[in-house]
Structure formats: C-alpha cells, structure tokens
Design an enzyme around this catalytic site. Structure first.
Site, PDB file in Angstrom:
ATOM      1  N   PHE A 134      37.650  35.545  37.395  1.00  0.00           N
ATOM      2  CA  PHE A 134      38.351  35.713  38.668  1.00  0.00           C
ATOM      3  C   PHE A 134      37.714  34.794  39.699  1.00  0.00           C
ATOM      4  O   PHE A 134      36.510  34.874  39.941  1.00  0.00           O
ATOM      5  CB  PHE A 134      38.319  37.157  39.172  1.00  0.00           C
ATOM      6  CG  PHE A 134      39.127  37.319  40.436  1.00  0.00           C
ATOM      7  CD1 PHE A 134      40.512  37.387  40.380  1.00  0.00           C
ATOM      8  CD2 PHE A 134      38.512  37.351  41.678  1.00  0.00           C
ATOM      9  CE1 PHE A 134      41.274  37.496  41.545  1.00  0.00           C
ATOM     10  CE2 PHE A 134      39.266  37.459  42.849  1.00  0.00           C
ATOM     11  CZ  PHE A 134      40.649  37.539  42.779  1.00  0.00           C
ATOM     12  N   ASP A 219      30.120  30.500  39.912  1.00  0.00           N
ATOM     13  CA  ASP A 219      30.779  31.305  40.945  1.00  0.00           C
ATOM     14  C   ASP A 219      29.964  32.579  41.134  1.00  0.00           C
ATOM     15  O   ASP A 219      30.042  33.513  40.339  1.00  0.00           O
ATOM     16  CB  ASP A 219      32.223  31.629  40.521  1.00  0.00           C
ATOM     17  CG  ASP A 219      32.956  32.469  41.571  1.00  0.00           C
ATOM     18  OD1 ASP A 219      32.317  32.869  42.566  1.00  0.00           O
ATOM     19  OD2 ASP A 219      34.157  32.728  41.376  1.00  0.00           O
ATOM     20  N   LYS A 248      31.423  37.261  49.585  1.00  0.00           N
ATOM     21  CA  LYS A 248      31.232  38.717  49.592  1.00  0.00           C
ATOM     22  C   LYS A 248      30.013  39.192  50.402  1.00  0.00           C
ATOM     23  O   LYS A 248      30.143  39.389  51.595  1.00  0.00           O
ATOM     24  CB  LYS A 248      31.231  39.246  48.163  1.00  0.00           C
ATOM     25  CG  LYS A 248      32.637  39.108  47.534  1.00  0.00           C
ATOM     26  CD  LYS A 248      32.897  40.054  46.376  1.00  0.00           C
ATOM     27  CE  LYS A 248      34.380  40.185  46.096  1.00  0.00           C
ATOM     28  NZ  LYS A 248      34.917  39.306  45.067  1.00  0.00           N
TER      29      LYS A 248
HETATM   30  C1  PLP Z   1      35.983  38.282  45.014  1.00  0.00           C
HETATM   31  C2  PLP Z   1      35.762  37.061  44.239  1.00  0.00           C
HETATM   32  C3  PLP Z   1      36.356  35.833  44.609  1.00  0.00           C
HETATM   33  C4  PLP Z   1      37.360  35.729  45.740  1.00  0.00           C
HETATM   34  O1  PLP Z   1      36.819  36.057  46.973  1.00  0.00           O
HETATM   35  P1  PLP Z   1      37.802  36.320  48.229  1.00  0.00           P
HETATM   36  O2  PLP Z   1      36.867  36.465  49.383  1.00  0.00           O
HETATM   37  O3  PLP Z   1      38.577  37.548  47.931  1.00  0.00           O
HETATM   38  O4  PLP Z   1      38.678  35.126  48.353  1.00  0.00           O
HETATM   39  C5  PLP Z   1      36.041  34.712  43.881  1.00  0.00           C
HETATM   40  N1  PLP Z   1      35.185  34.767  42.838  1.00  0.00           N
HETATM   41  C6  PLP Z   1      34.594  35.914  42.461  1.00  0.00           C
HETATM   42  C7  PLP Z   1      33.636  35.904  41.323  1.00  0.00           C
HETATM   43  C8  PLP Z   1      34.867  37.100  43.138  1.00  0.00           C
HETATM   44  O5  PLP Z   1      34.317  38.250  42.722  1.00  0.00           O
END
Ligand code: PLP
Length: 404
Positions: A134, A219, A248
C-alpha cells in the site's frame, strides 16, 4: 442539490457510528462521554497519544508566531528538522517536506525517475513493487499499490510499475530489465496485513540494486518514527535505502510527510523540478521537531520494545485459549497484527464493544497500533478486552452453530 443523504461528506469511508470530542494520552472520549482505549492511533499517526503536553506546547507557541510561509523564503526550523532526520537516517542528504504519505511517495517516484534521466537514462523509469503493498491513493501511488479493487473505474493506471509476489527474490530478478529504475517496498506491509519478509530479503534487494544500478526505496510511512521499536524499521536489516518516505507519525497528528534521499539519488532534483505550497509549513515543522525531541529522549525506543514484548506475550496467551477466534500474532514493535479466524470486521466490532479501538488490515488481520507511550496497565486492559471479545464471539459461534 440532489444529495438526499444526511451526510454531505463524500461517502468514500464506511464510518462507524461513533464520534470523539477529545483525547487524553491513549484514551479517546466519545461525544456521549464514553472512554475508549485507542489502539488505532489514527492509523499509526498519534505515536505520542492524544494531547501530549510537549506537542501541544510546540504547536501553541508556533501558532502565535507564524502559520504559513511559502517556500520562496528560507526555513530555519525546516532546515533543522531536515538535518536531524538526515542524521538519524544514517543515509540521507536531502529531505523534501510534503503533507501526506501519498505525496511523500509521489516524491520518491519522481526522485527515482529523475535520477536516471539526469544520468542520461530516461528509459529507466519503471519500479518493481510488491503484491499486498500500500503506497497511497493518488493515481501514481495507486498504480504502485497495484490493487485491482482500488484502481477499478479510474481509467488506465499510470504506467511504470511491475508488481511481483512479496518476498520472492527470483521474481524480482526476473523482472529487472533495461527499463527498471528502482525497487519500492515497505519494511513491513501495514495495510497488507502486517506482513514481513526476512531481513535477508531486504539485504538481497540492496545487493540487486547495487549490481544493476537501481535505486532502493523504502516506504516507511507506517513503519517509521518508532512504530517498530526502531526510529526506522529498516535499521533491523543492516542496509539503508537510497530514498525513503515518511508521514503518519512524523507530525504526531499534524499532517506532514517527507521524502529523504541520498545526494546521488536526488541528482536530478534541481530548482523547479518539484514543489508544494504547504510542504514544510511552519506548524507542521514545529510539530515534527517536537515529536523528534520526545522520540530521541533516552529510553523512548526501549519502552516501545518492552511494551511490544509484553503485548505479544499476552496476545499469544489469548490465542492459546481462543484458537477458534484468533490464530496468530505478527509484527514488530507496536505494529502488531492479530490474525482472526472469524471475520476481522466482527472482531474489530466486538473489541469496540469492549471499549478497545483497533483497525483491520489485509489477510483478515486486526491491527493493534497503540500510541508508543502506552503503559503496562493499558496493555493489560487491552488484552482483557480482547479476552472478553473472544469469549463473546466464541459464545456467538456456538449459539449460531447450535441454531437452525
Ligand atoms: C498510509 C500509508 C500511505 C499513504 O499515506 P496517506 O497519508 O494516507 O497518503 C503510504 N504508504 C504506507 C506504507 C502507508 O501505510
């Protein structure tokens, strides 16, 4: 106006019928006065819990001085935050500040593509990504995420992403070709179900990138900022990436994201090649500097690891007693997944009934994401809630099984 529904919020979220008016540490207080133990942390955002005094003070102080300043001018506090993140990362030379995880990933993708273009290899623009990943909801990060159910109906996905099975090194090797620019992976898949691959897999990816002149991108939007008991989850692997996304927990609840890169990776990023109106906003920078102040205090990450051990042990004991409801604990630090036997949505609802808030993930997993400041007593309370929820679900199953 044709909307006849009661809500005017675009109905893209399946919201629970519950609203909160304030938070105190690991607790949330609902508008009806009920107190809930918050093991969602706003999906890994409120790492220091709610209304942490140091964060409140930092934001209040900044609010009286300067809310917004464009990137036309210098940003001393942004410089300081960038320098601290680079130092802590042990690899990065530059940071770009933005406002969300998806935006941080957009920057990662642009840095990787531009790196090769700047070296005369514009044909290298493709990134290898992994099933179950994700990376966000913008059109580029959706393409990187590769999930059919999120992409459906939004037209052709952005070209340039080649997805392979998670943890499959042979598949990665097979996929590398003349157009490959880099590899993008989460140190632990959060939304995908708290899925890990062995550290050796990540070391092998580093080796492949070095061998083929590719950039390695981690990521760490969910895993970063202490969530796994290390400031950055990849510290456990013994290798560093070339590019990394954060968001986050970076602002402890204030929206801010970041893309960190080595000077080599960022070789193509020159004035005008990227930008953001709000990126590096003074309020966001003040919040993030305050988060870092707390997380870098001696003992902070030790506490996360200690609470992790306690939570995992206690969850394992519940699984022993309620194998008909829950079957497995996974994850690192306080990014914990409990694999449910019953539908995970049922378990999340039963836990909420017991005044514990959790969040679902892929593979029928329920995530336990307490604030990193969680105490032993709060961990015990959460496990007692799980115990009661399991008992209720077992009883329900028995009734159902015994029924017509
Ligand atoms: C939550 C998340 C995103 C996206 O972040 P947003 O602030 O919702 O755009 C991208 N990568 C990972 C691993 C995430 O957990």
């Amino acid at each position: 106006m044709t909307n006849s529904a009661a809500s005017h919020l675009l109905p893209v979220f399946a919201r629970v019928d519950l609203a909160f008016e304030r938070g105190e540490g690991c607790y949330l207080v609902a508008t009806n006065g009920e107190r809930y133990l918050d093991f969602t942390s706003g999906v890994a955002v409120n790492a220091l819990g709610h209304a942490h005094p140091a964060l409140v003070a930092a934001l209040q102080a900044q609010a009286t001085k300067l809310w917004h300043m464009s990137n036309l001018f210098k940003s001393p506090d942004g410089e300081r935050l960038a320098a601290r993140l680079c130092e802590q990362s042990k690899f990065a030379d530059f940071v770009f500040f933005c406002n969300s995880g998806a935006e941080a990933l957009e920057c990662v993708i642009k840095v990787v593509r531009k790196h090769h273009a700047a070296k005369g290899h514009g044909e290298r623009y493709r990134m290898i990504t992994f099933e179950g990943a994700f990376h966000g909801r913008t059109l580029a990060t959706l393409a990187a995420t590769g999930s059919e159910k999120y992409l459906e109906g939004f037209g052709p996905p952005l070209d340039g992403f080649d997805q392979v099975p998670h943890g499959d090194l042979e598949a990665v090797k097979q996929q590398i070709g003349p157009h490959t620019a880099g590899i993008l992976i989460e140190p632990i898949q959060g939304e995908g179900g708290v899925r890990s691959a062995p550290p050796a897999f990540y070391r092998a990816l580093r080796g492949l990138c070095d061998e083929h002149g590719l950039l390695l991108a981690f990521d760490e939007v969910q895993t970063g900022m202490g969530r796994t008991g290390e400031l950055f989850a990849h510290r456990r692997f013994g290798v560093t990436p070339d590019v990394m996304s954060l968001a986050k927990a970076l602002g402890g609840g204030f929206p801010v994201g970041a893309c960190l890169a080595t000077a080599n990776a960022a070789a193509g990023m020159t004035p005008g090649s990227h930008g953001s109106t709000f990126g590096g906003n003074p309020l966001a920078i003040a919040a993030a500097n305050a988060v870092l102040d707390v997380m870098l205090e001696p003992g902070f990450l030790d506490h996360v690891q200690k609470m992790s051990l306690l939570l995992k042990q206690k969850l394992a004991a519940v699984i022993d007693r309620h194998g008909d409801v829950v079957s497995e604990v996974r994850g690192e630090g306080l990014l914990i997944g409990v694999k449910a036997v019953v539908p995970s949505t049922d378990l999340v609802a039963a836990l909420r009934h017991e005044k514990l808030l959790t969040v679902g993930a892929g593979e029928n997993v329920v995530r336990f994401l307490p604030p990193l400041i969680v105490t032993e007593a709060e961990i015990e309370q959460s496990v007692a809630s799980l115990e009661r929820a399991c008992a209720a679900l077992s009883a329900g199953n028995l009734t159902r099984a015994a029924g017509p």
